[in-house]
Scaffold this active site. Structure first.
Site, mmCIF file in Angstrom:
data_model
loop_
_atom_site.group_PDB
_atom_site.id
_atom_site.type_symbol
_atom_site.label_atom_id
_atom_site.label_comp_id
_atom_site.label_asym_id
_atom_site.label_seq_id
_atom_site.Cartn_x
_atom_site.Cartn_y
_atom_site.Cartn_z
ATOM 1 N N ILE A 241 0.818 -1.214 0.000
ATOM 2 C CA ILE A 241 0.000 0.000 0.000
ATOM 3 C C ILE A 241 0.852 1.266 0.000
ATOM 4 O O ILE A 241 0.420 2.298 -0.536
ATOM 5 C CB ILE A 241 -0.963 0.019 1.205
ATOM 6 C CG1 ILE A 241 -0.196 -0.018 2.535
ATOM 7 C CG2 ILE A 241 -1.957 -1.128 1.119
ATOM 8 C CD1 ILE A 241 -1.076 0.185 3.757
ATOM 9 N N TRP B 59 -6.898 -8.420 2.651
ATOM 10 C CA TRP B 59 -8.013 -7.488 2.443
ATOM 11 C C TRP B 59 -7.682 -6.364 1.467
ATOM 12 O O TRP B 59 -8.501 -5.495 1.225
ATOM 13 C CB TRP B 59 -8.481 -6.903 3.768
ATOM 14 C CG TRP B 59 -7.431 -6.302 4.663
ATOM 15 C CD1 TRP B 59 -6.393 -5.487 4.297
ATOM 16 C CD2 TRP B 59 -7.324 -6.469 6.080
ATOM 17 N NE1 TRP B 59 -5.653 -5.133 5.387
ATOM 18 C CE2 TRP B 59 -6.199 -5.708 6.513
ATOM 19 C CE3 TRP B 59 -8.073 -7.160 7.037
ATOM 20 C CZ2 TRP B 59 -5.805 -5.644 7.844
ATOM 21 C CZ3 TRP B 59 -7.672 -7.086 8.364
ATOM 22 C CH2 TRP B 59 -6.558 -6.341 8.757
ATOM 23 N N CYS C 91 -2.432 -12.241 0.418
ATOM 24 C CA CYS C 91 -1.327 -11.277 0.453
ATOM 25 C C CYS C 91 -0.796 -11.307 1.881
ATOM 26 O O CYS C 91 -0.380 -12.362 2.346
ATOM 27 C CB CYS C 91 -1.781 -9.887 0.013
ATOM 28 S SG CYS C 91 -3.327 -9.302 0.747
#
Length: 629
Positions: free
Chosen positions: A276, A342, A338
């Protein structure tokens, strides 16, 4: 309203960041929910509305001779540059916007005060529109291999999963609970999608707590049960969507990935989608390129390449294509994870389902897909979208990437989606607007604690009311295309002007004036031809005579034998020019080169499926039980 000290400021200028023409002058208002700018210099009243929750950053720039500049960047990529005459007024507006755009408590979000004058019964019906059990039944579940279980009804197995999950029927309660203790945050392997044609399944979970050598018998039994639920394949894939180096680093923290020696008949594969933090940085670089005032084409393309944004979009798409091919072509089940299952997991599972199943390319199906893979399965919308004043490192454009991947598919297959680009943009806007309750919180349990279903409204009925303007006129229905096989070579990915430059008016400096005019002229000619053809069809709207109906039926059969077209390039000598919003001119009138009989069959086919979808939706809204996700 306690945060608003100056509700109205006059003589405020709104700058145009692309041109040097005279800035608009008007009045700026602050309300409980919006910043509103009214242009006093325009002949016709012109208003600019910015929702407080859409504001990402507010920046006070150095004082100039014209006044005090205030730069606002929004989460929907709107950029507003104001100049306020008095420094004191600017500071008060700046302070108010900082507080209004970053509420501290969930109850301060717009959804809890939004009142569309809807009755309590209608609000409840809105939350009933999407029933995930119906989608599982559509896949043929429950069956001999899979079951819907309520083992998580008290959130004891996993507090970020919904109360009901789909697991292999052969997996005992002890197996499920044991597996949850071996998976990060208890996110055990559960079914995401079942391909009925061959019983191959897409399942999802989080990383195992394996470290360098740990193993869990129950987790091994769970994976064996998933593999045996697909008798047509002797093996299954386990896909880790992280780069291998990242996954290996997690091993040092007692997590990591599955050891193939401990699991029977699995094939392990790394995909390599970045985390992210990399995605957040990449988007920021992309936006900096988009906001450059006068870039050359070379500078723009270099900046776009250096941002890495389209490379990340390609990585997500590649992973999804791998899943779809494994399920359809190799007839193998796939387990995806992952780190916590989520973010990247939600992206690839939902896109793979979209590639395999045309239902998810229709209005209602796409809503079901988002509810099932994103909302119900615990994507942390509140953190990733920065709904509340929290850790900025938790913010990341994970859902934005998913929406863009869908748009990229629409560019390659313009006839396969019932909805258009504006539908995607509406959803994206409301993920950040906090106007509806669907995307608040981080999981089902948190939404229950906040009483989202009693105190807020659902987005889906609102979108269905706008269905006419959000429909894709080129849509050919469920049967036109089953599985999609997109091209993922680098040249297949386009920059989405309609998303990242949507609010920019006029022509961008990086566009050639002549190319822009030629594109507009070609578009005008094609639209005129299309209008003429539609006028010729008007007499048929009164209803054909019996013998005409018979003739049309025969025409439909003949047309069904015509090969389906993928893109405008299939029946154009060369690739059509691309407009400023990223849409090829040929896409606008793709049916103009298809013979008249095929168009009549297309219109009949599309209307049939539209009516079917509406009937199903209405019946479920009346009869379905509340399913809160």
């Amino acid at each position: 309203m306690e945060h608003i000290t100056t509700p109205k400021v006059e003589n405020v200028k709104l700058l145009d960041r692309y041109t040097n023409r005279k800035a608009a002058s008007g009045t700026l208002y602050l309300t409980a929910t919006h910043l509103i700018y009214v242009d006093a210099s325009a002949e016709v009243r012109k208003e600019t509305w910015i929702l407080h929750h859409h504001i990402a950053t507010v920046e006070k720039l150095p004082l100039t001779t014209a006044g005090c500049p205030l730069l606002i960047h929004c989460k929907n990529f709107h950029v507003a540059h104001f100049v306020i005459g008095q420094e004191r007024d600017c500071h008060e507006v700046y302070t108010s916007l900082l507080k209004l755009s970053q509420p501290v408590k969930p109850e301060e979000l717009y959804a809890f005060s939004y009142n569309p004058k809807m009755s309590k019964d209608n609000r409840e019906i809105g939350w009933k529109l999407i029933d995930l059990k119906v989608d599982y039944q559509r896949m043929g579940i429950p069956n001999d291999y899979w079951e819907i279980t309520d083992l998580n009804k008290d959130y004891e197995v996993c507090n970020t999963y919904p109360p009901e999950i789909v697991v292999p029927r052969a997996a005992s309660k002890a197996t499920v609970i044991g597996s949850s203790r071996f998976r990060s945050r208890g996110r055990i392997p559960v079914l995401s999608y079942l391909y009925k044609e061959n019983n191959a399944a897409i399942c999802r979970c989080s990383q195992p707590l394996s470290g360098f050598s740990a193993r869990c018998l129950e987790d091994e039994q769970m994976l064996q049960a998933i593999r045996e639920a697909n008798p047509g394949s002797p093996f299954m894939y386990v896909v880790d969507t992280r780069p291998k180096l990242n996954a290996m680093a997690n091993r040092a923290a007692g997590k990591g990935y599955e050891n193939e020696d401990n699991y029977d008949n699995i094939r392990f594969k790394f995909i390599g989608i970045e985390n992210i933090h990399v995605m957040r940085s990449s988007l920021q670089k992309l936006l900096e390129v988009c906001e450059t005032k006068s870039p050359s084409m070379s500078d723009f393309l270099t900046g776009l390449e250096n941002s890495g944004w389209l490379r990340h979009i390609k990585a997500v798409m590649d992973a999804s294509v791998f899943l779809a091919k494994a399920v359809k072509d190799e007839k193998a089940s796939v387990l995806v994870h992952c780190s916590d299952g989520w973010d990247r997991t939600a992206q690839v599972c939902s896109l793979a389902s979209l590639l395999l199943d045309p239902f998810y390319r229709a209005f209602k199906g796409f809503m079901v897909l988002i509810e099932k893979e994103w909302i119900a399965m615990g994507h942390k919308f509140s953190h990733r979208c920065g709904h509340l004043d929290g850790d900025p490192k938790e913010v990341s454009p994970v859902f934005t990437q998913f929406i863009e991947c869908v748009w990229q598919l629409m560019q390659q297959f313009p006839c396969t989606f019932e909805f258009n680009e504006h539908f995607l943009l509406e959803i994206h806007d409301h993920v950040y607007s906090c106007q509806f309750g669907n995307f608040l919180g981080t999981c089902h349990k948190e939404r229950e604690d906040l009483k989202i279903f009693e105190k807020t409204h659902s987005l889906w009925p609102f979108l269905l009311q706008k269905k006419q303007e959000l429909r894709n006129p080129l849509y050919r229905g469920f049967t036109a295309y089953k599985e999609l096989q997109p091209n993922t070579l680098p040249f297949s990915f386009q920059f989405w002007c309609g998303m990242y430059n949507r609010f920019d008016k006029g022509m961008h400096p990086k566009q050639c004036v002549l190319d822009h005019l030629l594109s507009c002229m070609n578009q005008k000619i094609k639209l005129e031809d299309n209008a003429s053809e539609l006028e010729n069809k008007l007499p048929f709207l009164d209803g054909p005579l019996p013998n005409e109906a018979c003739f049309l039926s025969k025409v439909g059969c003949a047309a069904s034998k015509t090969p389906m077209l993928n893109t405008p390039q299939d029946y154009e000598g060369e690739a059509p020019p691309v407009l400023t919003n990223g849409i090829s001119v040929g896409d606008i009138n793709v049916t103009s080169d298809v013979d008249q009989r095929n168009k009549e069959n297309l219109a009949n086919h599309r209307d049939l499926h539209l009516n079917d979808s509406v009937d199903v939706l209405n019946s479920e809204a009346k009869d379905g039980k509340p399913q809160h996700h």
